[in-house]
Design a protein around this motif. Structure first.
Motif, PDB file in Angstrom:
ATOM      1  N   LEU A  29       0.830  -1.209   0.000  1.00  0.00           N
ATOM      2  CA  LEU A  29       0.000   0.000   0.000  1.00  0.00           C
ATOM      3  C   LEU A  29       0.865   1.260   0.000  1.00  0.00           C
ATOM      4  O   LEU A  29       0.559   2.226  -0.702  1.00  0.00           O
ATOM      5  N   LYS A  30       1.950   1.243   0.742  1.00  0.00           N
ATOM      6  CA  LYS A  30       2.863   2.396   0.746  1.00  0.00           C
ATOM      7  C   LYS A  30       3.461   2.598  -0.643  1.00  0.00           C
ATOM      8  O   LYS A  30       3.570   3.727  -1.122  1.00  0.00           O
ATOM      9  N   ARG A  31       3.828   1.505  -1.327  1.00  0.00           N
ATOM     10  CA  ARG A  31       4.389   1.604  -2.680  1.00  0.00           C
ATOM     11  C   ARG A  31       3.353   2.120  -3.682  1.00  0.00           C
ATOM     12  O   ARG A  31       3.714   2.702  -4.695  1.00  0.00           O
ATOM     13  N   LEU A  32       2.073   1.888  -3.379  1.00  0.00           N
ATOM     14  CA  LEU A  32       1.003   2.390  -4.246  1.00  0.00           C
ATOM     15  C   LEU A  32       0.650   3.839  -3.929  1.00  0.00           C
ATOM     16  O   LEU A  32      -0.252   4.404  -4.532  1.00  0.00           O
ATOM     17  N   GLY A  33       1.372   4.443  -2.978  1.00  0.00           N
ATOM     18  CA  GLY A  33       1.192   5.864  -2.695  1.00  0.00           C
ATOM     19  C   GLY A  33       0.312   6.192  -1.510  1.00  0.00           C
ATOM     20  O   GLY A  33      -0.011   7.355  -1.278  1.00  0.00           O
ATOM     21  N   PHE A  34      -0.071   5.190  -0.735  1.00  0.00           N
ATOM     22  CA  PHE A  34      -0.897   5.438   0.443  1.00  0.00           C
ATOM     23  C   PHE A  34      -0.023   5.910   1.599  1.00  0.00           C
ATOM     24  O   PHE A  34       1.133   5.516   1.724  1.00  0.00           O
ATOM     25  N   GLU A  35      -0.595   6.764   2.446  1.00  0.00           N
ATOM     26  CA  GLU A  35       0.073   7.211   3.661  1.00  0.00           C
ATOM     27  C   GLU A  35      -0.496   6.410   4.818  1.00  0.00           C
ATOM     28  O   GLU A  35      -1.699   6.200   4.909  1.00  0.00           O
ATOM     29  N   GLU A  36       0.391   5.980   5.716  1.00  0.00           N
ATOM     30  CA  GLU A  36      -0.013   5.137   6.838  1.00  0.00           C
ATOM     31  C   GLU A  36      -0.059   5.949   8.124  1.00  0.00           C
ATOM     32  O   GLU A  36       0.822   6.752   8.404  1.00  0.00           O
ATOM     33  N   ARG A  37      -1.096   5.703   8.911  1.00  0.00           N
ATOM     34  CA  ARG A  37      -1.200   6.259  10.262  1.00  0.00           C
ATOM     35  C   ARG A  37      -1.534   5.092  11.178  1.00  0.00           C
ATOM     36  O   ARG A  37      -2.415   4.291  10.866  1.00  0.00           O
ATOM     37  N   VAL A  38      -0.845   4.971  12.291  1.00  0.00           N
ATOM     38  CA  VAL A  38      -1.072   3.867  13.216  1.00  0.00           C
ATOM     39  C   VAL A  38      -1.726   4.415  14.472  1.00  0.00           C
ATOM     40  O   VAL A  38      -1.238   5.374  15.073  1.00  0.00           O
ATOM     41  N   ARG A  39      -2.855   3.792  14.835  1.00  0.00           N
ATOM     42  CA  ARG A  39      -3.550   4.145  16.072  1.00  0.00           C
ATOM     43  C   ARG A  39      -3.821   2.847  16.810  1.00  0.00           C
ATOM     44  O   ARG A  39      -4.725   2.107  16.456  1.00  0.00           O
ATOM     45  N   GLY A  40      -2.985   2.566  17.800  1.00  0.00           N
ATOM     46  CA  GLY A  40      -3.114   1.302  18.522  1.00  0.00           C
ATOM     47  C   GLY A  40      -2.767   0.155  17.587  1.00  0.00           C
ATOM     48  O   GLY A  40      -1.703   0.129  16.984  1.00  0.00           O
ATOM     49  N   SER A  41      -3.699  -0.789  17.434  1.00  0.00           N
ATOM     50  CA  SER A  41      -3.454  -1.934  16.544  1.00  0.00           C
ATOM     51  C   SER A  41      -3.964  -1.682  15.125  1.00  0.00           C
ATOM     52  O   SER A  41      -3.843  -2.550  14.269  1.00  0.00           O
ATOM     53  N   HIS A  42      -4.524  -0.510  14.889  1.00  0.00           N
ATOM     54  CA  HIS A  42      -5.090  -0.183  13.578  1.00  0.00           C
ATOM     55  C   HIS A  42      -4.060   0.552  12.724  1.00  0.00           C
ATOM     56  O   HIS A  42      -3.476   1.542  13.152  1.00  0.00           O
ATOM     57  N   HIS A  43      -3.874   0.057  11.520  1.00  0.00           N
ATOM     58  CA  HIS A  43      -3.015   0.709  10.532  1.00  0.00           C
ATOM     59  C   HIS A  43      -3.958   1.264   9.471  1.00  0.00           C
ATOM     60  O   HIS A  43      -4.594   0.507   8.737  1.00  0.00           O
ATOM     61  N   ILE A  44      -4.048   2.589   9.412  1.00  0.00           N
ATOM     62  CA  ILE A  44      -5.012   3.253   8.537  1.00  0.00           C
ATOM     63  C   ILE A  44      -4.263   3.862   7.363  1.00  0.00           C
ATOM     64  O   ILE A  44      -3.293   4.612   7.546  1.00  0.00           O
ATOM     65  N   PHE A  45      -4.717   3.532   6.156  1.00  0.00           N
ATOM     66  CA  PHE A  45      -4.074   3.994   4.930  1.00  0.00           C
ATOM     67  C   PHE A  45      -5.023   4.916   4.177  1.00  0.00           C
ATOM     68  O   PHE A  45      -6.184   4.567   3.960  1.00  0.00           O
ATOM     69  N   ARG A  46      -4.498   6.090   3.795  1.00  0.00           N
ATOM     70  CA  ARG A  46      -5.262   7.078   3.022  1.00  0.00           C
ATOM     71  C   ARG A  46      -4.426   7.511   1.824  1.00  0.00           C
ATOM     72  O   ARG A  46      -3.202   7.496   1.874  1.00  0.00           O
ATOM     73  N   LYS A  47      -5.134   7.929   0.783  1.00  0.00           N
ATOM     74  CA  LYS A  47      -4.460   8.463  -0.401  1.00  0.00           C
ATOM     75  C   LYS A  47      -5.372   9.504  -1.020  1.00  0.00           C
ATOM     76  O   LYS A  47      -6.585   9.303  -1.096  1.00  0.00           O
ATOM     77  N   GLU A  48      -4.771  10.597  -1.489  1.00  0.00           N
ATOM     78  CA  GLU A  48      -5.562  11.618  -2.182  1.00  0.00           C
ATOM     79  C   GLU A  48      -6.262  10.995  -3.374  1.00  0.00           C
ATOM     80  O   GLU A  48      -5.728  10.090  -4.015  1.00  0.00           O
ATOM     81  N   GLN A  49      -7.443  11.477  -3.661  1.00  0.00           N
ATOM     82  CA  GLN A  49      -8.273  11.020  -4.779  1.00  0.00           C
ATOM     83  C   GLN A  49      -8.913   9.642  -4.536  1.00  0.00           C
ATOM     84  O   GLN A  49      -9.610   9.143  -5.400  1.00  0.00           O
ATOM     85  N   ILE A  50      -8.647   9.031  -3.379  1.00  0.00           N
ATOM     86  CA  ILE A  50      -9.262   7.754  -3.026  1.00  0.00           C
ATOM     87  C   ILE A  50     -10.177   8.035  -1.843  1.00  0.00           C
ATOM     88  O   ILE A  50      -9.707   8.440  -0.778  1.00  0.00           O
ATOM     89  N   GLU A  51     -11.479   7.854  -2.028  1.00  0.00           N
ATOM     90  CA  GLU A  51     -12.395   8.218  -0.952  1.00  0.00           C
ATOM     91  C   GLU A  51     -12.406   7.206   0.191  1.00  0.00           C
ATOM     92  O   GLU A  51     -12.651   7.572   1.329  1.00  0.00           O
ATOM     93  N   GLU A  52     -12.118   5.946  -0.103  1.00  0.00           N
ATOM     94  CA  GLU A  52     -12.109   4.932   0.938  1.00  0.00           C
ATOM     95  C   GLU A  52     -10.829   5.025   1.755  1.00  0.00           C
ATOM     96  O   GLU A  52      -9.776   5.340   1.243  1.00  0.00           O
ATOM     97  N   LYS A  53     -10.952   4.744   3.043  1.00  0.00           N
ATOM     98  CA  LYS A  53      -9.753   4.562   3.839  1.00  0.00           C
ATOM     99  C   LYS A  53      -9.644   3.069   4.113  1.00  0.00           C
ATOM    100  O   LYS A  53     -10.644   2.360   4.248  1.00  0.00           O
ATOM    101  N   ILE A  54      -8.431   2.590   4.153  1.00  0.00           N
ATOM    102  CA  ILE A  54      -8.179   1.170   4.370  1.00  0.00           C
ATOM    103  C   ILE A  54      -7.663   1.014   5.791  1.00  0.00           C
ATOM    104  O   ILE A  54      -6.661   1.614   6.169  1.00  0.00           O
ATOM    105  N   ASN A  55      -8.366   0.217   6.575  1.00  0.00           N
ATOM    106  CA  ASN A  55      -8.043   0.004   7.978  1.00  0.00           C
ATOM    107  C   ASN A  55      -7.636  -1.454   8.149  1.00  0.00           C
ATOM    108  O   ASN A  55      -8.454  -2.351   7.976  1.00  0.00           O
TER     109      ASN A  55
END
Length: 84
Positions: A29-55
């Motif tokens: 996901l990082k190689r595909l341009g997503f930014e990762e944010r970690v909150r506890g055990s959750h790794h949340i990935f967001r990317k501009e122009q992508i409305e879904e967030k991946i948890n």
């Protein structure tokens, strides 16, 4: 074909969702341009122009099956799975 190209192919084929390494999926996901944010055990990935967030959460050393399916859906929806 490199490691992440093989992983992308494995995810897009959908034949082995239970055998996807959590760490490898995060790196893909990082190689595909997503930014990762970690909150506890959750790794949340967001990317501009992508409305879904991946948890993502670990299931041992593997990614959870339903989360691999969600990643595949996002990759296909936004055309990120094209290989050159």
């Amino acid at each position: 074909m490199g490691k992440y190209e093989k992983l992308l192919d494995l995810i897009l084929r959908g034949t082995s969702d239970a055998n996807v390494s959590f760490d490898d999926l995060c790196q893909l996901l990082k190689r595909l341009g997503f930014e990762e944010r970690v909150r506890g055990s959750h790794h949340i990935f967001r990317k501009e122009q992508i409305e879904e967030k991946i948890n993502l959460q670990k299931d041992g050393s593997k990614a959870k099956i339903y989360q691999v399916r969600q990643v595949r859906t996002v990759i296909l929806k936004y055309g990120m799975g094209e290989t050159k």
